[in-house]
Design an enzyme around this catalytic site. Sequence first.
Site, PDB file in Angstrom:
ATOM      1  N   HIS A  31       0.963  -1.289  -0.013  1.00 39.24           N
ATOM      2  CA  HIS A  31       0.034  -0.020  -0.024  1.00 39.24           C
ATOM      3  C   HIS A  31       0.763   1.190   0.134  1.00 39.24           C
ATOM      4  O   HIS A  31       0.676   2.210  -0.869  1.00 39.24           O
ATOM      5  CB  HIS A  31      -0.936   0.018   1.317  1.00 39.24           C
ATOM      6  CG  HIS A  31      -1.616   1.239   1.147  1.00 39.24           C
ATOM      7  ND1 HIS A  31      -3.198   1.095   0.959  1.00 39.24           N
ATOM      8  CD2 HIS A  31      -1.731   2.391   2.017  1.00 39.24           C
ATOM      9  CE1 HIS A  31      -3.677   2.301   1.050  1.00 39.24           C
ATOM     10  NE2 HIS A  31      -2.651   3.234   1.892  1.00 39.24           N
ATOM     11  N   GLU A  32       1.897   1.319   0.751  1.00 37.13           N
ATOM     12  CA  GLU A  32       2.562   2.712   1.101  1.00 37.13           C
ATOM     13  C   GLU A  32       3.516   2.612  -0.234  1.00 37.13           C
ATOM     14  O   GLU A  32       3.874   3.733  -0.700  1.00 37.13           O
ATOM     15  CB  GLU A  32       3.380   2.573   2.332  1.00 37.13           C
ATOM     16  CG  GLU A  32       2.361   2.632   3.621  1.00 37.13           C
ATOM     17  CD  GLU A  32       1.407   3.602   3.736  1.00 37.13           C
ATOM     18  OE1 GLU A  32       1.891   4.697   3.068  1.00 37.13           O
ATOM     19  OE2 GLU A  32       0.433   3.507   4.354  1.00 37.13           O
ATOM     20  N   HIS A  35       1.727   4.756  -2.998  1.00 37.14           N
ATOM     21  CA  HIS A  35       1.775   5.880  -2.659  1.00 37.14           C
ATOM     22  C   HIS A  35       3.152   6.593  -2.960  1.00 37.14           C
ATOM     23  O   HIS A  35       3.437   7.389  -3.842  1.00 37.14           O
ATOM     24  CB  HIS A  35       1.580   6.386  -1.140  1.00 37.14           C
ATOM     25  CG  HIS A  35       0.436   6.213  -0.706  1.00 37.14           C
ATOM     26  ND1 HIS A  35      -0.881   6.628  -1.709  1.00 37.14           N
ATOM     27  CD2 HIS A  35      -0.266   5.572   0.686  1.00 37.14           C
ATOM     28  CE1 HIS A  35      -2.036   6.273  -0.474  1.00 37.14           C
ATOM     29  NE2 HIS A  35      -1.843   5.506   0.596  1.00 37.14           N
TER      30      HIS A  35
END
Length: 449
Positions: A31-32, A35
């Site tokens: 997920h990170e 980003h």
Amino acid sequence: MDVLAFVPQFGGFLYTIASFVIALSVIVAVHEYGHYIVGRWSGIHAEVFSLGFGPVLWSRVDKHGTRWQVAALPFGGYVKFLGDADAASGKDAGAMQAAADDPAALRRTMHGAPLWARTATVAAGPVFNFVMSAIIFTAVAMSQGIMRDPLTIGALAPLPGVESGLQQGDELITAGGIAVPSYTDPDAWEAFREALPQEQPLEYQVRRDGRDISVNGPYLYPPYVRGVVPRSAAADAGLQPEDVILAMNGAPVVSFDQLKTHVEAADGKVLVLDVWRDGEQVEMALAPRRTDEPQPDGGFATRWRIGIIGGLAFEPATVPAGFGASLAAGTYQVWAVVETSLSGLKHMITGAISTCNLSGPIGIAETSGAMASQGAESFIRFIAVLSTAVGLLNLFPVPALDGGHLMFYAYEAVSGRPPSDRAVRVLMSLGIAIVLSLMVFALGNDLFC
């Protein structure tokens, strides 16, 4: 006090925690990273990529000037972009003021980048979760293959008390005198299953080495445990995969459907099970629990269940699955998790099903350990399901979540200006309060449901 008596429980606790940390770390890292990498591609500088919170255990700075670190509390993570005040991407007024007179420096900050760059960077986290889930489901589909048509016997399940004439490689023509339809036709298969005579042994007509012969074998859907649902009555009672349930309250059972009938008729009262395991017969007692089950129409039905998964009396033979079909199946599974999750949330809000269906960290950790104990494939599939759920949760329009930031950006796109800093601070505080309240509520479910 016998201290050694606590060793197995303590070992199981550590196994559960380790499984939970591994699953969560993989999901958070993906997920990170979504980003981070999309932000970098969009020209936004990432100052910190952290896996975990709290004291830093290890860190290094890469050639792009980003500090990669592992922190002591492995229950989350974040990317801090230039201009962010904190992990929730609040605005750092001082940093933004310092960059205000330098257009190039301002462009590298999260809050000074164009709207499209900020939107893509924020949306990338959940998108990467969905993509990872689709990749896992696709890989599983390719490794498992698809069932041969006509239905062909692979590995036979170990079942007691039945002299089976079935052999690996047999193609099923009839069972109990009824023609075996294609397994890919769910309506025809369900009608065939309901028409099967529940008798033991069952007569089969099979094609073997080019000849059609008749043999006896076990009932097609025996009371055989292929899987145990985590945190269920069966799991708490100690039932295991490959157990065979011979009787319930002294009444012999031949089929899995008979098991369901006994369970539903018990109406929550304790059932005594005679279980065959590894050549020995053991006795167990458990009480069915009310379970809200998703239905094909998108609704839910509440049933009494003990939490076991059945199946055929054999593993069906498979053929390799193509990439296109596997990708379609993997993508559909991601959508199915999203659809079921949204439907469940809707039904909990309206009171149609119990809010106990919402699990917190303890429940997720217990499920992580249970799935890991069932093998690598089960654990990896669980990671895919949880990754989809995390991606979906982050898209909810709650300030402090990714969906909240996207909501701010949508307002900016429509109005032509971003919401005021004061409004953002107030809404972010409200969003954090909502998220914390939800976490406390879910934790209460883990403890008291």
